[in-house]
Design an enzyme around this catalytic site. Structure first.
Site, PDB file in Angstrom:
ATOM      1  N   GLY A  33       0.775  -1.232   0.000  1.00  0.00           N
ATOM      2  CA  GLY A  33       0.000   0.000   0.000  1.00  0.00           C
ATOM      3  C   GLY A  33       0.801   1.274   0.000  1.00  0.00           C
ATOM      4  N   LYS A  37       7.233   3.448  -5.292  1.00  0.00           N
ATOM      5  CA  LYS A  37       7.491   2.160  -5.928  1.00  0.00           C
ATOM      6  C   LYS A  37       8.767   2.242  -6.764  1.00  0.00           C
ATOM      7  CE  LYS A  37       2.629   0.888  -6.130  1.00  0.00           C
ATOM      8  NZ  LYS A  37       2.268   1.837  -5.063  1.00  0.00           N
ATOM      9  N   HIS A 147      14.307  14.932   0.653  1.00  0.00           N
ATOM     10  CA  HIS A 147      13.784  15.226   1.996  1.00  0.00           C
ATOM     11  C   HIS A 147      14.693  14.735   3.129  1.00  0.00           C
ATOM     12  CE1 HIS A 147      10.076  16.793   0.454  1.00  0.00           C
ATOM     13  NE2 HIS A 147       9.703  15.641  -0.085  1.00  0.00           N
ATOM     14  N   ASP A 180      14.819  22.600  -8.071  1.00  0.00           N
ATOM     15  CA  ASP A 180      13.896  21.536  -7.645  1.00  0.00           C
ATOM     16  C   ASP A 180      12.512  21.812  -8.237  1.00  0.00           C
ATOM     17  OD1 ASP A 180      12.083  19.912  -6.062  1.00  0.00           O
ATOM     18  OD2 ASP A 180      13.713  19.664  -4.621  1.00  0.00           O
ATOM     19  N   HIS A 184       6.816  18.876  -4.007  1.00  0.00           N
ATOM     20  CA  HIS A 184       7.142  19.142  -2.606  1.00  0.00           C
ATOM     21  C   HIS A 184       8.421  19.978  -2.510  1.00  0.00           C
ATOM     22  CE1 HIS A 184       4.798  15.310  -2.485  1.00  0.00           C
ATOM     23  NE2 HIS A 184       4.184  15.952  -1.504  1.00  0.00           N
ATOM     24  N   THR A 196      25.422  28.794   3.438  1.00  0.00           N
ATOM     25  CA  THR A 196      26.568  29.011   2.552  1.00  0.00           C
ATOM     26  C   THR A 196      26.125  29.690   1.263  1.00  0.00           C
ATOM     27  OG1 THR A 196      28.423  27.945   1.406  1.00  0.00           O
ATOM     28  CG2 THR A 196      26.346  26.743   1.457  1.00  0.00           C
ATOM     29  N   PHE A 204      10.595  25.254  -6.724  1.00  0.00           N
ATOM     30  CA  PHE A 204       9.232  25.606  -7.142  1.00  0.00           C
ATOM     31  C   PHE A 204       8.318  24.502  -6.613  1.00  0.00           C
ATOM     32  CE2 PHE A 204      12.200  27.406 -10.112  1.00  0.00           C
ATOM     33  CZ  PHE A 204      11.674  28.639 -10.478  1.00  0.00           C
TER      34      PHE A 204
END
Length: 538
Positions: A33, A37, A147, A180, A184, A196, A204
């Site tokens: 679930g 994947k 993340h 990115d 998310h 830095t 975005f």
């Protein structure tokens, strides 16, 4: 094959593309679930091979990253924990699982550490080859896990291959730009380089009641890194036209102001229309336009994967973008491949936008773009970086002497796998009929079966546990915000003291501390279990 690949007009010169794939990657399984994947990467590779893109690139199987290499960013204790925990002994690590946010949205599954090693190894070797001018574009769709934090799993991500790849680039490049386009926010990468000016992060993303809750417009970095973190928060349903209207001007200005010598582009496909966890409305071509635009700057480019939870669309988009990297546009009809039934009923490559409402009004986008551009002006041009000797790393020996193991090759094997992997077919060298027939390499999506039997997806080690249904990536609304920057900021001043920038820089220039306030992102990770709705009835 002419109908499968059409050369792109207007390209100044052909790019040397290194493409990384490990056939083991599709055998990992997050659990029943779970939306993540790893099979999607093998599906993408099957399209890449059957379209004939292997003729345009060098295909490599990267050496998996070691524990030592992972600790260039992650803490020793966290990496050691990942290497030891398994579904069979996880009950002995209850305290550690809570500490490192492992067990619910980021489940423990068989081969967890091997999965992390493959992902990180591809990104690190891709970066190393770019730095040594062995290619112009490196592609690792198994990477892009943005993340993961220094000592915490988050959002289906355990080891942050992007940070490790950027650290490798920083050994040779003064300034690296990270872009990115995942739905998310790229919080783990932003946090790692929040202090830095040697890395500029531009994200975005959907913002507002949405995982991970960071990435507000006012999050611009702190200390030496102030104004070197840019965030462009979006609302639901953004269209191709509106996305392009903000992406291209912002990136154009970033390139002019920051002048990076290398670019890392995270190509998360959960920003595509119809994604199971996303809420944007990009078509495949709208998403791929970002790749085409970034490629046009002719800088060393590392293309990485990321999110994407509707497998048939993920593989479509990444295969198409692999073609763009190699200088060709793929034909509209999906070639026969081992996952052919997943692409029905039309069996076409394109992923189209839906008729969902675009909540991003022109006034909103103009206002945000104006603020982002204003923040960019505060940087005052590219920062100067004092140069010093490049610190040696184990990967240097591997790339400096790629034939070091040739004495170990079997004398009975006429063309060793090492030579086959690095071979690139010249245009017009062979026709399909001479090479392998009209079907291309139809039934040979895995080019390393010789030494890596792909694990089956029967991984039942999770005990039927449910994964983070209340919070994390799988819920579109998350009212809690955490992390660096005003969006989560009760703790903006908590800056860790561990330096990230490689020792090639002076102390002043290497103030890349491991981010303000670590986020407690609880994000679900998805098993490779083939759900019924993923495969339409043929």
């Amino acid at each position: 094959m002419s109908d499968k690949m059409v050369p792109i007009e207007g390209e100044n010169h052909k790019k040397r593309v290194c493409y990384f794939f490990d056939s083991d990657i599709g055998g990992f399984h997050y659990g029943p679930g779970h939306p993540m994947k790893p099979t999607r990467i093998r599906m993408c590779h099957s399209l890449v091979m059957n379209y004939g893109l292997y003729k345009k690139m060098e295909i490599f199987r990267a050496k998996p990253a070691t524990k030592r290499e992972m600790t260039q960013f992650h803490s020793d204790e966290y990496v050691d924990f990942l290497s030891r925990i398994t579904p069979s002994n996880m009950n002995s690590f209850v305290k550690e699982q809570h500490k490192y946010n492992v067990g619910d949205d980021c489940p423990v599954f068989d081969g967890l550490f091997d999965y992390c090693s493959i992902s990180a190894g591809g990104s690190m070797e891709g970066a190393a080859r770019l730095s040594r001018d062995k290619c112009d574009i490196a592609v690792n769709w198994a990477g892009g896990l943005h993340h993961a934090k220094k000592s915490e799993a988050s959002g289906f991500c355990y080891v942050n291959d992007i940070v490790l790849g950027i650290l490798e680039l920083l050994r040779y490049h003064n300034r690296v730009l990270y872009i990115d386009i995942d739905v998310h926010h790229g919080d783990g990468v932003e946090e790692a380089f929040y202090t830095t000016d040697r890395v500029m992060t531009v994200s975005f993303h959907k913002y507002g009641e949405y995982f991970p809750g960071t990435g507000e417009l006012r999050d611009v970095g702190v200390m030496k890194g102030k104004y070197y973190a840019l965030n462009f928060p979006l609302r639901d349903g953004i269209s191709d036209e509106n996305y392009r209207s903000v992406f291209e001007p912002v990136i154009q200005q970033v390139m002019e102001s920051y002048d990076p010598s290398a670019i890392v582009l995270q190509c998360g496909t959960d920003s595509l229309s119809g994604d199971k966890l996303g809420c944007l409305n990009l078509s495949m071509r709208g998403h791929a336009n970002c790749v085409k635009f970034v490629k046009s700057f002719n800088k060393p480019l590392l293309l990485l994967g990321g999110g994407g939870y509707t497998m048939r669309n993920v593989s479509r988009a990444w295969a198409y973008e692999t073609g763009l990297a190699a200088g060709v546009e793929l034909g509209p009809e999906i070639p026969v491949n081992e996952y052919y039934e997943y692409f029905g009923p039309d069996y076409e490559l394109d992923v189209k936008s839906s008729n969902t409402d675009d909540m991003n009004t022109p006034a909103y986008l103009d206002r945000v773009k104006r603020i982002v551009m204003e923040n960019l002006r505060y940087t005052g041009g590219p920062p100067s970086v004092q140069m010093s000797d490049i610190p040696p790393m184990p990967i240097d020996d591997i790339l400096d002497d790629p034939n070091r193991n040739e004495d170990l090759e079997s004398p009975d094997e006429r063309r060793p796998q090492r030579l086959l992997d690095s071979r690139r077919q010249a245009d017009g060298e062979l026709s399909d009929s001479e090479d392998e027939g009209e079907g291309g390499r139809r039934n040979h999506a895995r080019h390393h079966d010789r030494d890596s039997s792909s694990r089956s997806n029967g991984n039942e080690g999770n005990g039927g546990r449910k994964f983070g249904m209340g919070i994390g990536i799988m819920t579109s609304g998350s009212s809690t915000t955490h992390g660096a920057g005003p969006s989560g900021h009760s703790t903006v001043a908590r800056i860790l003291s561990t330096t990230l920038v490689p020792p090639s820089q002076t102390e002043t220039d290497s103030s890349v501390e491991n981010g303000a306030a670590e986020l407690q992102d609880k994000s679900p990770t998805a098993p490779e279990g083939m759900e019924v709705d993923e495969a339409p009835n043929p």
